[in-house]
Design an enzyme around this catalytic site. Structure first.
Site, PDB file in Angstrom:
ATOM      1  N   GLN A  78       0.884  -0.850   0.052  1.00 53.52           N
ATOM      2  CA  GLN A  78      -0.122  -0.098   0.010  1.00 53.52           C
ATOM      3  C   GLN A  78       0.757   1.302   0.263  1.00 53.52           C
ATOM      4  OE1 GLN A  78      -2.457   0.586   3.031  1.00 53.52           O
ATOM      5  NE2 GLN A  78      -3.516   2.303   2.965  1.00 53.52           N
ATOM      6  N   GLU A  96       3.198   6.960   7.953  1.00 54.62           N
ATOM      7  CA  GLU A  96       5.081   6.993   8.350  1.00 54.62           C
ATOM      8  C   GLU A  96       5.366   5.666   9.006  1.00 54.62           C
ATOM      9  OE1 GLU A  96       6.724   9.446  12.131  1.00 54.62           O
ATOM     10  OE2 GLU A  96       5.226   9.648  10.903  1.00 54.62           O
TER      11      GLU A  96
END
Length: 304
Positions: A78, A96
């Protein structure tokens, strides 16, 4: 296989477009912006900075290593999402953990969706995206809701529509922020559940909150047992025991009262201090598992 090659080539082509100084895309109206928005671009990791609006503050090193191992074997499934700040300058909106794991592997590039967003939009996207994650702790979720209210000026009703949660659910999370910071830390570290926290909220005196919190940890109380304990504390028959707790607290010298919170916040537990009449005393630092002991040990070693 041919489809995968085409997708990678598309990413490289868009990267070249973004890196062209003569065609620096700064808004959705700029030339070429329509070719970038909604597509995956291979971005240089060195061009990306972390998001100062990131609501998540706790990143497990072990889970990052596991994610890095998965990325090494399977690649990044992803893409991350970034917003463009300038030429070769981007800021994370979401992803992150994937970004950190890629840096850990010393990768040069990472697949990313490029967004054009201002600070407020970036904050809202980061907060809403993080709230939807399954691995956030209750306090991280509560802080995200609080920031949406305070910084985006959303009402609880508007927030309910944005994140797809019932208003009562949002209220229950926000109430957790009324707990003593030590208890909030305990919830973030997994020592107690949200159910324990919701039971403790009904007690306004944070000194008593911490007393019950220590009992939950030392006796490994369930949520139901905690609710019963809180219920007993809230009944008039226990007013004498509550007042005695306050009297003991009032007997502690002022210089200790001022410093004990710093000790408690540093070690993540309520620190017990006993003082004799001659001014000598003893500080007790509790721990509740081998993992907790090692955590405290690292704090002490790091302070040397």
């Amino acid at each position: 296989m041919a489809k995968a090659t085409k997708k990678q080539a598309l990413g490289r082509g868009l990267s070249a477009l973004l890196n062209d100084p003569s065609n620096d895309i700064k808004s959705a109206q700029d030339t070429g912006a329509d070719k970038v928005i909604g597509n995956i671009v291979e971005l240089d990791l060195d061009f990306i900075e972390v998001n100062p609006f990131q609501p998540r503050t706790n990143f497990s090193e072990e889970s990052l290593r596991e994610l890095a191992s998965s990325i090494k074997e399977l690649g990044i499934i992803q893409p991350i999402t970034v917003r463009k700040l300038g030429l070769n300058k981007y800021q994370l909106v979401s992803g992150e953990r994937r970004f950190r794991a890629s840096k850990y592997l010393n990768l040069e590039t990472i697949p990313a969706y490029v967004r054009i967003a201002n600070d407020q939009e970036s904050l809202e996207m980061a907060l809403v995206e993080n709230i939807q994650r399954q691995d956030l702790d209750p306090i991280e979720i509560a802080l995200s809701y609080q920031r949406l209210i305070e910084e985006i000026n959303l009402t609880q009703e508007q927030m309910s529509e944005r994140v797809g949660k019932k208003r009562s659910t949002i209220t229950n999370y926000l109430r957790l922020l009324k707990l003593d910071p030590i208890i909030q830390t305990g919830m973030r570290d997994g020592f107690i559940s949200m159910g324990h926290g919701r039971a403790l909220i009904t007690i306004e005196d944070q000194t008593i909150q911490l007393d019950i919190y220590e009992k939950i940890l030392s006796k490994k109380l369930s949520v139901r047992e905690t609710e019963n304990l809180v219920r007993n504390h809230n009944t008039p028959n226990n007013s004498s025991s509550l007042s005695s707790t306050k009297e003991e607290n009032d007997a502690v010298p002022k210089y200790i009262k001022k410093g004990i919170n710093a000790f408690s916040e540093y070690f993540g537990h309520k620190i017990d201090v006993k003082v004799s009449k001659n001014g000598k005393g003893k500080i007790t630092i509790p721990f509740h598992s081998e993992e907790d002991f090692n955590r405290i040990k690292k704090l002490v070693e790091g302070a040397k």
